[in-house]
Design an enzyme around this catalytic site. Structure first.
Site, PDB file in Angstrom:
ATOM      1  CB  SER A  61      -0.960  -0.049   1.197  1.00 50.23           C
ATOM      2  OG  SER A  61      -2.011   0.864   1.050  1.00 50.23           O
ATOM      3  CG  ASP A 191      -4.426  -1.881   0.573  1.00 51.82           C
ATOM      4  OD1 ASP A 191      -3.528  -2.497   1.178  1.00 51.82           O
ATOM      5  OD2 ASP A 191      -4.486  -0.647   0.518  1.00 51.82           O
TER       6      ASP A 191
END
Length: 320
Positions: A61, A191
Protein backbone atom coordinates in the site's frame (compact mmCIF):
# COMPACT_ATOMS: atom_id res chain seq x y z
CA UNK A 1 4.48 17.54 -14.57
CA UNK A 2 7.39 15.21 -15.34
CA UNK A 3 9.19 13.59 -12.41
CA UNK A 4 12.72 12.25 -12.56
CA UNK A 5 15.52 11.25 -10.23
CA UNK A 6 17.79 14.19 -9.44
CA UNK A 7 21.58 13.80 -9.23
CA UNK A 8 22.47 12.64 -5.73
CA UNK A 9 24.56 14.58 -3.24
CA UNK A 10 24.80 11.44 -1.07
CA UNK A 11 28.08 9.95 -2.20
CA UNK A 12 29.15 7.43 0.46
CA UNK A 13 30.12 4.07 -1.06
CA UNK A 14 30.05 0.71 0.73
CA UNK A 15 31.90 -2.49 -0.14
CA UNK A 16 30.27 -5.90 -0.46
CA UNK A 17 30.22 -7.64 2.94
CA UNK A 18 27.94 -10.57 2.00
CA UNK A 19 25.16 -9.28 4.27
CA UNK A 20 21.68 -9.22 2.72
CA UNK A 21 19.93 -6.08 3.96
CA UNK A 22 16.15 -6.09 3.71
CA UNK A 23 13.81 -3.10 4.00
CA UNK A 24 10.11 -3.91 4.57
CA UNK A 25 7.55 -1.08 4.59
CA UNK A 26 4.05 -1.46 6.08
CA UNK A 27 0.83 -0.15 4.64
CA UNK A 28 -1.21 2.58 6.30
CA UNK A 29 -2.41 5.19 3.82
CA UNK A 30 -1.45 8.77 4.60
CA UNK A 31 0.36 7.62 7.73
CA UNK A 32 3.24 6.78 5.39
CA UNK A 33 4.56 10.23 6.33
CA UNK A 34 5.79 8.55 9.54
CA UNK A 35 7.66 6.00 7.42
CA UNK A 36 9.30 8.81 5.46
CA UNK A 37 10.51 10.41 8.69
CA UNK A 38 12.25 7.19 9.72
CA UNK A 39 13.72 6.64 6.25
CA UNK A 40 15.03 10.21 6.01
CA UNK A 41 17.19 9.63 9.08
CA UNK A 42 18.36 6.20 7.89
CA UNK A 43 19.37 7.68 4.54
CA UNK A 44 21.22 10.56 6.23
CA UNK A 45 23.05 8.13 8.50
CA UNK A 46 24.12 6.01 5.52
CA UNK A 47 25.11 8.96 3.37
CA UNK A 48 23.82 7.24 0.23
CA UNK A 49 20.49 6.56 -1.50
CA UNK A 50 18.73 3.62 0.13
CA UNK A 51 18.82 1.44 -2.98
CA UNK A 52 22.62 1.37 -2.75
CA UNK A 53 22.67 -0.13 0.75
CA UNK A 54 19.63 -2.43 0.81
CA UNK A 55 19.40 -5.56 -1.34
CA UNK A 56 15.62 -6.02 -1.11
CA UNK A 57 12.76 -3.60 -0.54
CA UNK A 58 9.20 -4.85 -0.03
CA UNK A 59 6.18 -2.62 0.38
CA UNK A 60 2.44 -2.81 0.89
CA UNK A 61 0.00 0.00 0.00
CA UNK A 62 1.63 3.31 1.01
CA UNK A 63 4.77 1.23 1.61
CA UNK A 64 4.53 0.05 -2.00
CA UNK A 65 4.67 3.63 -3.30
CA UNK A 66 7.73 4.36 -1.19
CA UNK A 67 9.40 1.03 -2.03
CA UNK A 68 8.92 1.52 -5.76
CA UNK A 69 10.38 5.02 -5.66
CA UNK A 70 13.36 3.85 -3.59
CA UNK A 71 13.99 1.02 -6.07
CA UNK A 72 13.93 3.52 -8.94
CA UNK A 73 16.64 5.59 -7.25
CA UNK A 74 14.64 8.36 -5.58
CA UNK A 75 15.95 9.92 -2.38
CA UNK A 76 13.66 10.37 0.60
CA UNK A 77 13.29 14.15 0.26
CA UNK A 78 12.08 13.65 -3.30
CA UNK A 79 9.54 11.07 -2.14
CA UNK A 80 8.40 13.37 0.66
CA UNK A 81 7.86 16.19 -1.85
CA UNK A 82 5.68 13.88 -3.95
CA UNK A 83 3.67 12.83 -0.89
CA UNK A 84 3.15 16.45 0.16
CA UNK A 85 1.92 17.33 -3.32
CA UNK A 86 -0.35 14.36 -3.97
CA UNK A 87 -1.58 12.69 -0.75
CA UNK A 88 -3.95 15.50 0.36
CA UNK A 89 -5.59 15.50 -3.07
CA UNK A 90 -6.11 11.74 -3.04
CA UNK A 91 -7.30 11.43 0.55
CA UNK A 92 -9.60 14.47 0.52
CA UNK A 93 -11.63 13.08 -2.39
CA UNK A 94 -15.19 12.34 -1.31
CA UNK A 95 -15.96 9.06 -3.04
CA UNK A 96 -14.26 5.78 -3.91
CA UNK A 97 -14.43 6.67 -7.61
CA UNK A 98 -12.83 10.08 -7.02
CA UNK A 99 -10.09 8.64 -4.79
CA UNK A 100 -9.39 5.92 -7.35
CA UNK A 101 -9.09 8.45 -10.17
CA UNK A 102 -6.79 10.66 -8.08
CA UNK A 103 -4.63 7.65 -7.16
CA UNK A 104 -4.48 6.53 -10.78
CA UNK A 105 -3.47 10.02 -11.92
CA UNK A 106 -0.79 10.12 -9.21
CA UNK A 107 0.62 6.72 -10.21
CA UNK A 108 0.72 7.54 -13.91
CA UNK A 109 2.14 11.01 -13.36
CA UNK A 110 4.91 9.85 -11.02
CA UNK A 111 5.84 6.45 -12.47
CA UNK A 112 4.96 7.20 -16.11
CA UNK A 113 5.93 4.19 -18.25
CA UNK A 114 8.41 2.67 -15.80
CA UNK A 115 8.42 -1.12 -15.58
CA UNK A 116 9.93 -3.62 -13.17
CA UNK A 117 12.87 -3.92 -15.55
CA UNK A 118 13.87 -0.39 -14.51
CA UNK A 119 14.39 -1.07 -10.79
CA UNK A 120 17.88 -0.84 -9.29
CA UNK A 121 17.44 -3.44 -6.53
CA UNK A 122 15.32 -6.42 -5.54
CA UNK A 123 11.70 -5.39 -5.01
CA UNK A 124 8.36 -6.83 -3.92
CA UNK A 125 5.05 -4.98 -4.28
CA UNK A 126 2.25 -6.77 -2.40
CA UNK A 127 -1.34 -6.82 -3.66
CA UNK A 128 -4.28 -9.16 -3.00
CA UNK A 129 -6.22 -11.16 -5.60
CA UNK A 130 -9.92 -10.41 -5.17
CA UNK A 131 -11.30 -13.62 -6.66
CA UNK A 132 -8.89 -16.21 -5.26
CA UNK A 133 -8.10 -14.36 -2.00
CA UNK A 134 -4.36 -14.92 -2.35
CA UNK A 135 -1.39 -12.56 -2.51
CA UNK A 136 0.06 -11.34 -5.80
CA UNK A 137 3.59 -10.02 -5.40
CA UNK A 138 5.19 -8.02 -8.19
CA UNK A 139 8.95 -8.63 -8.42
CA UNK A 140 11.68 -7.39 -10.69
CA UNK A 141 14.15 -10.25 -11.02
CA UNK A 142 13.78 -13.93 -11.83
CA UNK A 143 16.17 -14.81 -8.98
CA UNK A 144 13.34 -13.83 -6.60
CA UNK A 145 10.93 -16.34 -8.15
CA UNK A 146 9.88 -19.33 -6.04
CA UNK A 147 8.80 -21.34 -9.08
CA UNK A 148 7.70 -21.07 -12.71
CA UNK A 149 10.99 -19.39 -13.58
CA UNK A 150 10.64 -20.37 -17.23
CA UNK A 151 7.66 -18.06 -17.67
CA UNK A 152 8.79 -15.32 -15.26
CA UNK A 153 8.17 -11.78 -16.48
CA UNK A 154 9.28 -8.81 -14.33
CA UNK A 155 6.22 -7.55 -12.50
CA UNK A 156 4.08 -10.04 -14.45
CA UNK A 157 4.54 -7.62 -17.36
CA UNK A 158 2.54 -4.95 -15.53
CA UNK A 159 3.71 -1.34 -15.24
CA UNK A 160 4.94 -0.10 -11.87
CA UNK A 161 2.12 2.48 -11.89
CA UNK A 162 -0.55 -0.22 -12.17
CA UNK A 163 1.10 -2.52 -9.61
CA UNK A 164 1.41 0.28 -7.06
CA UNK A 165 -2.18 1.38 -7.62
CA UNK A 166 -3.33 -2.19 -7.05
CA UNK A 167 -1.36 -2.43 -3.81
CA UNK A 168 -3.00 0.81 -2.61
CA UNK A 169 -6.59 -0.06 -3.58
CA UNK A 170 -8.05 -0.19 -0.07
CA UNK A 171 -11.51 -1.41 -1.01
CA UNK A 172 -14.18 -0.14 -0.40
CA UNK A 173 -12.57 3.31 -0.06
CA UNK A 174 -10.91 2.75 -3.43
CA UNK A 175 -12.25 0.73 -6.33
CA UNK A 176 -10.70 -2.61 -7.18
CA UNK A 177 -7.88 -2.50 -9.75
CA UNK A 178 -7.91 -4.74 -12.83
CA UNK A 179 -4.54 -5.52 -14.41
CA UNK A 180 -3.61 -7.60 -17.46
CA UNK A 181 -0.42 -9.66 -17.22
CA UNK A 182 2.11 -10.42 -19.93
CA UNK A 183 0.43 -13.82 -20.27
CA UNK A 184 -2.86 -12.10 -21.07
CA UNK A 185 -4.50 -12.94 -17.74
CA UNK A 186 -6.96 -10.39 -16.39
CA UNK A 187 -6.65 -10.15 -12.58
CA UNK A 188 -8.77 -8.08 -10.18
CA UNK A 189 -6.73 -6.81 -7.24
CA UNK A 190 -7.24 -4.99 -3.95
CA UNK A 191 -4.96 -3.53 -1.29
CA UNK A 192 -2.03 -5.72 -0.27
CA UNK A 193 -2.86 -4.92 3.35
CA UNK A 194 -5.66 -7.48 3.28
CA UNK A 195 -3.09 -10.28 3.02
CA UNK A 196 0.14 -8.75 4.37
CA UNK A 197 -0.04 -5.18 5.63
CA UNK A 198 3.40 -5.94 7.07
CA UNK A 199 5.34 -7.53 4.15
CA UNK A 200 8.35 -8.66 6.20
CA UNK A 201 7.60 -12.39 5.99
CA UNK A 202 7.42 -12.27 2.20
CA UNK A 203 10.72 -10.38 2.10
CA UNK A 204 12.40 -12.91 4.40
CA UNK A 205 11.05 -15.73 2.22
CA UNK A 206 12.82 -14.20 -0.77
CA UNK A 207 16.06 -13.71 1.15
CA UNK A 208 16.14 -17.23 2.60
CA UNK A 209 14.50 -19.41 -0.06
CA UNK A 210 14.91 -17.61 -3.38
CA UNK A 211 18.27 -15.92 -2.71
CA UNK A 212 19.43 -18.78 -0.44
CA UNK A 213 20.94 -16.48 2.19
CA UNK A 214 21.91 -17.93 5.57
CA UNK A 215 19.87 -16.53 8.44
CA UNK A 216 23.04 -15.15 10.05
CA UNK A 217 23.75 -13.11 6.90
CA UNK A 218 20.39 -11.30 6.82
CA UNK A 219 19.48 -7.98 8.45
CA UNK A 220 15.87 -6.80 8.35
CA UNK A 221 14.58 -3.28 8.91
CA UNK A 222 10.77 -3.19 9.11
CA UNK A 223 9.23 0.28 9.21
CA UNK A 224 5.58 0.71 10.12
CA UNK A 225 3.41 3.81 10.16
CA UNK A 226 2.97 4.23 13.92
CA UNK A 227 -0.10 3.56 16.08
CA UNK A 228 -2.39 6.48 16.96
CA UNK A 229 -5.65 7.24 18.77
CA UNK A 230 -8.76 7.20 16.59
CA UNK A 231 -9.94 10.68 15.59
CA UNK A 232 -13.28 11.74 17.04
CA UNK A 233 -15.97 11.66 14.36
CA UNK A 234 -17.79 14.84 13.44
CA UNK A 235 -21.59 14.95 13.27
CA UNK A 236 -21.76 13.95 9.61
CA UNK A 237 -19.29 11.12 10.10
CA UNK A 238 -21.31 9.80 13.05
CA UNK A 239 -24.36 9.60 10.83
CA UNK A 240 -22.53 8.09 7.89
CA UNK A 241 -21.53 4.45 7.75
CA UNK A 242 -18.15 5.61 6.47
CA UNK A 243 -16.79 6.23 9.96
CA UNK A 244 -17.50 2.68 11.09
CA UNK A 245 -16.01 1.35 7.86
CA UNK A 246 -12.80 3.35 8.39
CA UNK A 247 -12.56 2.00 11.93
CA UNK A 248 -13.06 -1.56 10.73
CA UNK A 249 -10.50 -1.24 7.93
CA UNK A 250 -7.91 0.27 10.27
CA UNK A 251 -8.51 -2.45 12.85
CA UNK A 252 -8.27 -5.16 10.19
CA UNK A 253 -4.97 -3.82 8.87
CA UNK A 254 -3.49 -3.37 12.35
CA UNK A 255 -4.45 -6.91 13.40
CA UNK A 256 -2.88 -8.18 10.18
CA UNK A 257 0.29 -6.17 10.83
CA UNK A 258 0.72 -7.40 14.40
CA UNK A 259 -0.07 -11.01 13.44
CA UNK A 260 2.56 -11.02 10.70
CA UNK A 261 5.16 -9.55 13.06
CA UNK A 262 4.37 -12.13 15.76
CA UNK A 263 4.66 -14.93 13.21
CA UNK A 264 7.96 -13.52 11.99
CA UNK A 265 9.28 -13.48 15.52
CA UNK A 266 8.31 -17.14 16.01
CA UNK A 267 9.55 -18.50 12.69
CA UNK A 268 12.63 -16.34 12.17
CA UNK A 269 13.73 -15.35 15.66
CA UNK A 270 17.34 -15.96 14.61
CA UNK A 271 17.23 -13.36 11.82
CA UNK A 272 18.29 -9.98 13.26
CA UNK A 273 15.32 -7.63 12.81
CA UNK A 274 14.52 -4.09 13.87
CA UNK A 275 10.88 -3.04 13.76
CA UNK A 276 10.13 0.68 13.98
CA UNK A 277 6.48 1.62 14.60
CA UNK A 278 5.91 3.42 17.87
CA UNK A 279 2.63 4.05 19.69
CA UNK A 280 1.51 7.64 20.27
CA UNK A 281 -1.28 8.02 22.82
CA UNK A 282 -1.71 11.78 23.19
CA UNK A 283 -5.13 12.92 21.91
CA UNK A 284 -3.62 15.46 19.53
CA UNK A 285 -1.94 12.59 17.65
CA UNK A 286 -5.32 11.13 16.63
CA UNK A 287 -5.39 10.28 12.92
CA UNK A 288 -6.29 7.59 10.41
CA UNK A 289 -5.25 6.28 7.01
CA UNK A 290 -7.37 8.89 5.17
CA UNK A 291 -5.69 11.89 6.86
CA UNK A 292 -5.12 14.87 4.53
CA UNK A 293 -4.23 17.70 6.92
CA UNK A 294 -0.63 18.54 6.03
CA UNK A 295 0.14 19.94 9.48
CA UNK A 296 -0.89 16.63 11.05
CA UNK A 297 1.03 14.67 8.40
CA UNK A 298 4.14 16.74 9.04
CA UNK A 299 3.79 15.90 12.73
CA UNK A 300 3.76 12.19 11.84
CA UNK A 301 6.96 12.69 9.86
CA UNK A 302 8.59 14.35 12.88
CA UNK A 303 7.55 11.44 15.10
CA UNK A 304 9.14 9.06 12.60
CA UNK A 305 12.44 10.90 12.82
CA UNK A 306 12.28 10.69 16.61
CA UNK A 307 11.56 6.95 16.42
CA UNK A 308 14.76 6.54 14.43
CA UNK A 309 16.67 8.34 17.17
CA UNK A 310 15.55 5.82 19.77
CA UNK A 311 17.12 3.00 17.71
CA UNK A 312 20.00 4.79 16.02
CA UNK A 313 22.81 2.78 17.61
CA UNK A 314 21.26 -0.57 16.64
CA UNK A 315 20.47 0.66 13.13
CA UNK A 316 24.05 1.82 12.70
CA UNK A 317 25.27 -1.63 13.72
CA UNK A 318 22.94 -3.28 11.17
CA UNK A 319 23.65 -0.98 8.26
CA UNK A 320 27.17 0.42 8.47
Amino acid sequence: MTYSVSPSSLLTEYGNDNICRVLALDGGGAKGFYTLGVLKEIEAMLGCPLYKRFDLVFGTSTGAIIAALIALGYEVDQIHALYTEHVPRVMSSRSAAARTMALQDLAKEVFQDKTFEDVLMGIGIVATRWMTERPMIFKGNVVQAHGRKGTFSPGFGVSIADAVQASCSAYPFFERKVIVTAAGDKVELIDGGYCANNPTLFAIADATVALKKDHKDIRVINVGVGIYPEPKPGLLMRIAKKWLAVQLLQKTLEINTQSMDQLRDILFKDIPTIRISDTFERPEMATDLLEYNLDKLNTLRQRGRESFGAREAQLREFLI
